[in-house]
Design a protein around this motif. Sequence first.
Motif, PDB file in Angstrom:
ATOM      1  N   THR A 114      72.261   0.195 -34.053  1.00 42.62           N
ATOM      2  CA  THR A 114      73.556   0.799 -34.650  1.00 42.62           C
ATOM      3  C   THR A 114      74.009   0.508 -36.045  1.00 42.62           C
ATOM      4  O   THR A 114      74.677   1.182 -36.597  1.00 42.62           O
ATOM      5  CB  THR A 114      74.620   0.846 -33.578  1.00 42.62           C
ATOM      6  OG1 THR A 114      74.821  -0.764 -33.289  1.00 42.62           O
ATOM      7  CG2 THR A 114      74.281   1.522 -32.534  1.00 42.62           C
ATOM      8  N   LEU A 117      71.853   1.829 -38.474  1.00 43.90           N
ATOM      9  CA  LEU A 117      72.277   3.320 -38.767  1.00 43.90           C
ATOM     10  C   LEU A 117      73.820   3.636 -39.391  1.00 43.90           C
ATOM     11  O   LEU A 117      73.920   4.375 -40.331  1.00 43.90           O
ATOM     12  CB  LEU A 117      72.021   4.111 -37.535  1.00 43.90           C
ATOM     13  CG  LEU A 117      70.685   4.299 -36.921  1.00 43.90           C
ATOM     14  CD1 LEU A 117      70.780   4.640 -35.484  1.00 43.90           C
ATOM     15  CD2 LEU A 117      69.888   5.248 -37.921  1.00 43.90           C
ATOM     16  N   VAL A 121      74.244   5.899 -42.753  1.00 43.33           N
ATOM     17  CA  VAL A 121      75.392   7.020 -42.499  1.00 43.33           C
ATOM     18  C   VAL A 121      76.152   6.600 -43.908  1.00 43.33           C
ATOM     19  O   VAL A 121      76.260   7.847 -44.660  1.00 43.33           O
ATOM     20  CB  VAL A 121      76.526   6.705 -41.529  1.00 43.33           C
ATOM     21  CG1 VAL A 121      77.536   7.470 -41.743  1.00 43.33           C
ATOM     22  CG2 VAL A 121      75.806   7.193 -40.161  1.00 43.33           C
ATOM     23  N   LEU A 123      75.177   5.155 -46.797  1.00 43.44           N
ATOM     24  CA  LEU A 123      74.326   5.693 -47.641  1.00 43.44           C
ATOM     25  C   LEU A 123      74.240   7.083 -48.024  1.00 43.44           C
ATOM     26  O   LEU A 123      74.349   7.622 -49.137  1.00 43.44           O
ATOM     27  CB  LEU A 123      72.799   5.272 -47.671  1.00 43.44           C
ATOM     28  CG  LEU A 123      72.442   3.792 -47.831  1.00 43.44           C
ATOM     29  CD1 LEU A 123      70.765   3.490 -47.913  1.00 43.44           C
ATOM     30  CD2 LEU A 123      72.563   3.305 -49.399  1.00 43.44           C
ATOM     31  N   GLN A 152      81.021   6.684 -36.004  1.00 41.77           N
ATOM     32  CA  GLN A 152      80.037   5.763 -35.842  1.00 41.77           C
ATOM     33  C   GLN A 152      80.654   4.021 -35.481  1.00 41.77           C
ATOM     34  O   GLN A 152      79.985   3.357 -34.834  1.00 41.77           O
ATOM     35  CB  GLN A 152      79.112   5.793 -37.045  1.00 41.77           C
ATOM     36  CG  GLN A 152      77.664   4.965 -36.752  1.00 41.77           C
ATOM     37  CD  GLN A 152      76.691   5.902 -35.998  1.00 41.77           C
ATOM     38  OE1 GLN A 152      77.222   6.950 -35.602  1.00 41.77           O
ATOM     39  NE2 GLN A 152      75.547   5.629 -35.847  1.00 41.77           N
TER      40      GLN A 152
ATOM     41  N   LEU B 166      69.754  13.226 -43.933  1.00 47.75           N
ATOM     42  CA  LEU B 166      70.271  11.858 -44.232  1.00 47.75           C
ATOM     43  C   LEU B 166      71.681  11.844 -43.571  1.00 47.75           C
ATOM     44  O   LEU B 166      71.943  10.756 -43.061  1.00 47.75           O
ATOM     45  CB  LEU B 166      70.137  11.531 -45.640  1.00 47.75           C
ATOM     46  CG  LEU B 166      71.026   9.861 -45.884  1.00 47.75           C
ATOM     47  CD1 LEU B 166      70.152   9.046 -45.231  1.00 47.75           C
ATOM     48  CD2 LEU B 166      70.948   9.845 -47.446  1.00 47.75           C
ATOM     49  N   LEU B 167      72.574  12.914 -43.740  1.00 47.80           N
ATOM     50  CA  LEU B 167      73.718  12.893 -43.161  1.00 47.80           C
ATOM     51  C   LEU B 167      73.618  13.212 -41.508  1.00 47.80           C
ATOM     52  O   LEU B 167      74.516  12.556 -40.970  1.00 47.80           O
ATOM     53  CB  LEU B 167      74.739  14.062 -43.769  1.00 47.80           C
ATOM     54  CG  LEU B 167      74.860  13.989 -45.488  1.00 47.80           C
ATOM     55  CD1 LEU B 167      75.601  14.867 -45.675  1.00 47.80           C
ATOM     56  CD2 LEU B 167      75.581  12.506 -45.556  1.00 47.80           C
ATOM     57  N   PRO B 170      71.498   9.680 -38.853  1.00 46.57           N
ATOM     58  CA  PRO B 170      72.277   8.602 -38.431  1.00 46.57           C
ATOM     59  C   PRO B 170      73.350   8.844 -37.399  1.00 46.57           C
ATOM     60  O   PRO B 170      73.694   8.166 -36.557  1.00 46.57           O
ATOM     61  CB  PRO B 170      72.333   7.819 -39.426  1.00 46.57           C
ATOM     62  CG  PRO B 170      71.850   8.388 -40.837  1.00 46.57           C
ATOM     63  CD  PRO B 170      71.306   9.910 -40.165  1.00 46.57           C
ATOM     64  N   LEU B 171      74.315  10.028 -37.828  1.00 49.20           N
ATOM     65  CA  LEU B 171      75.254  10.266 -36.855  1.00 49.20           C
ATOM     66  C   LEU B 171      74.927  10.813 -35.775  1.00 49.20           C
ATOM     67  O   LEU B 171      75.784  10.764 -35.006  1.00 49.20           O
ATOM     68  CB  LEU B 171      76.031  11.370 -37.972  1.00 49.20           C
ATOM     69  CG  LEU B 171      76.934  10.844 -38.753  1.00 49.20           C
ATOM     70  CD1 LEU B 171      77.615  12.038 -39.626  1.00 49.20           C
ATOM     71  CD2 LEU B 171      78.090   9.750 -38.620  1.00 49.20           C
ATOM     72  N   LEU B 173      72.992   9.489 -33.558  1.00 51.09           N
ATOM     73  CA  LEU B 173      72.735   8.246 -32.850  1.00 51.09           C
ATOM     74  C   LEU B 173      73.135   8.620 -31.137  1.00 51.09           C
ATOM     75  O   LEU B 173      72.661   8.206 -30.402  1.00 51.09           O
ATOM     76  CB  LEU B 173      72.887   7.028 -33.414  1.00 51.09           C
ATOM     77  CG  LEU B 173      72.854   5.860 -32.561  1.00 51.09           C
ATOM     78  CD1 LEU B 173      71.445   5.307 -32.294  1.00 51.09           C
ATOM     79  CD2 LEU B 173      73.675   4.586 -33.112  1.00 51.09           C
ATOM     80  N   PRO B 174      74.710   8.542 -31.337  1.00 48.09           N
ATOM     81  CA  PRO B 174      75.229   8.592 -29.949  1.00 48.09           C
ATOM     82  C   PRO B 174      74.578   9.737 -28.872  1.00 48.09           C
ATOM     83  O   PRO B 174      74.563   9.485 -27.660  1.00 48.09           O
ATOM     84  CB  PRO B 174      76.704   8.775 -30.105  1.00 48.09           C
ATOM     85  CG  PRO B 174      76.857   9.117 -31.735  1.00 48.09           C
ATOM     86  CD  PRO B 174      75.653   8.677 -32.266  1.00 48.09           C
ATOM     87  N   LEU B 177      71.076   8.431 -27.905  1.00 45.95           N
ATOM     88  CA  LEU B 177      71.370   7.287 -26.892  1.00 45.95           C
ATOM     89  C   LEU B 177      72.076   7.838 -25.614  1.00 45.95           C
ATOM     90  O   LEU B 177      71.333   7.610 -24.581  1.00 45.95           O
ATOM     91  CB  LEU B 177      72.227   6.289 -27.502  1.00 45.95           C
ATOM     92  CG  LEU B 177      71.801   5.456 -28.365  1.00 45.95           C
ATOM     93  CD1 LEU B 177      72.830   4.401 -28.898  1.00 45.95           C
ATOM     94  CD2 LEU B 177      70.529   4.377 -27.724  1.00 45.95           C
TER      95      LEU B 177
END
Lengths: 239, 222
Positions: A114, A117, A121, A123, A152, B166-167, B170-171, B173-174, B177
């Motif tokens: 996390t 990541l 985020v 970057l 996040q 890219l935006l 990663p966001l 992720l939740p 998961l």
Amino acid sequence: MTMIRRFWLEAAAVLIVAGSLFRSFTVEADVVQGDVQRIMYVHVPSAWLAFLAFVVTMIGSVAWLRTRNRRWDRLAASSAEIGVVFTGLAILAGMIWARPVWGQFWTWEPRLVTTALLFFVYLGYLALRRAVVDPVQRAQRAAIMGIVAAVQIPIVYYSVNWWRSLHQASSRNSIDTPLRITLLLGVLAFTFVYAVLLRRRLELAHLEEELEARRFEASPDVAGAGITAPSLAKANKHD
Amino acid sequence: MTFWRQVYEIARKDLLVESRTAEVALMTAPFGAAALIMIPLAIGTDAPLLTDLGPGLYWIVVLLFGILVILRKSAVDGGPQRDLVRLLGIDPAARFTGATIATSLLVLLFEVALGPVLVALYNPDLRGWPWLFLILPLVAIGMGLLGTIASGVTTSLGTRTSLTPLLVVPLALPLLLGATQAFEGLQLGGSIVPWLVLLFAVDLALAVSGILASGPLEEAVT
């Protein structure tokens, strides 16, 4: 007197960092991990600083949307840059520590994943800022991402509690007092470093904006003398 | 025109454009299915291994290829279209909600289209499958919200196709998961409520952020 006023923060940061470094190298080593545990005096404060920086980015983003004052945009952007650097440092220090303790640099462990990541985020946030030329649009779009990206932060923080993992959960009450004091001193030192870096980066951001505005105004007319380029200085009127 | 009528019209417009091009149904979904076919060739075709990994790979494909749903042509309004919608007096929040609903429905369609491919190729353990009626829409809504926000901030940028993934990834992720852990919880017979709560909380946080940001987002692309 002016010099003192200008550099008091830097002087305080140097003193506290020196004290923290001295303490980090002289405090007794951890009984189980030995000297390698001293990396925690960099790793934990770096992670704290990353959280702090990203929360400040969110605050700056909200404040920009409310006030349209360019200072808030500069604060958000500058803080995000520092946050990305210290997130990278936290990951790096964690990996160096993990090699002797866990036997490998990287494990698929929730806090690590996390945090990595979170790094990406922000970057993305910085990449978005670079992609938009118009300063007002840039501030506007970045402010929205600055707020959404903050979703996040609690996920990274609570990841070790939500998923049972290798990573140590919050251990504020189980650390021996001398080690805890050293850790808190490290956190304080890094907070001062953050304040110094933020102040310098804000000054630099202000100068960059002025330079950008002057270059724009000095550029030749793109469509003849009949059409003049809009003044970027107007966008800075709230400064 | 009431708020919900505006939402309906915006979502309908996006879905109508999508129905003409069928980009998700005829291009993105087959592309995702092709990925699910090719992955075992790279990681090994051992049946028990694929049964274990299948659900995780499915969610990865949904997340990564779902970006293509977000970037689809019908999600992009040109300058004149944006001006027209603005002149019609459409509420930015209604526009955001309508676009999110359309994208979420298309992500859901994508998820549903890949489901049979997953079952046929990976033979996953489908214990507690009725819960998927809740998990799939929650992930689709999250992707739709993230996609609409990210598309909004990257509208008209030259780097949009590189920057949006890219935006978003990663966001997301939740969402990943929550979905994978809920699926695993079903297989192990444990409680999946915390993961559903996580998915719901993320969707709610994104919805609130998106609706509050819809006005500034509209200004940002003026």
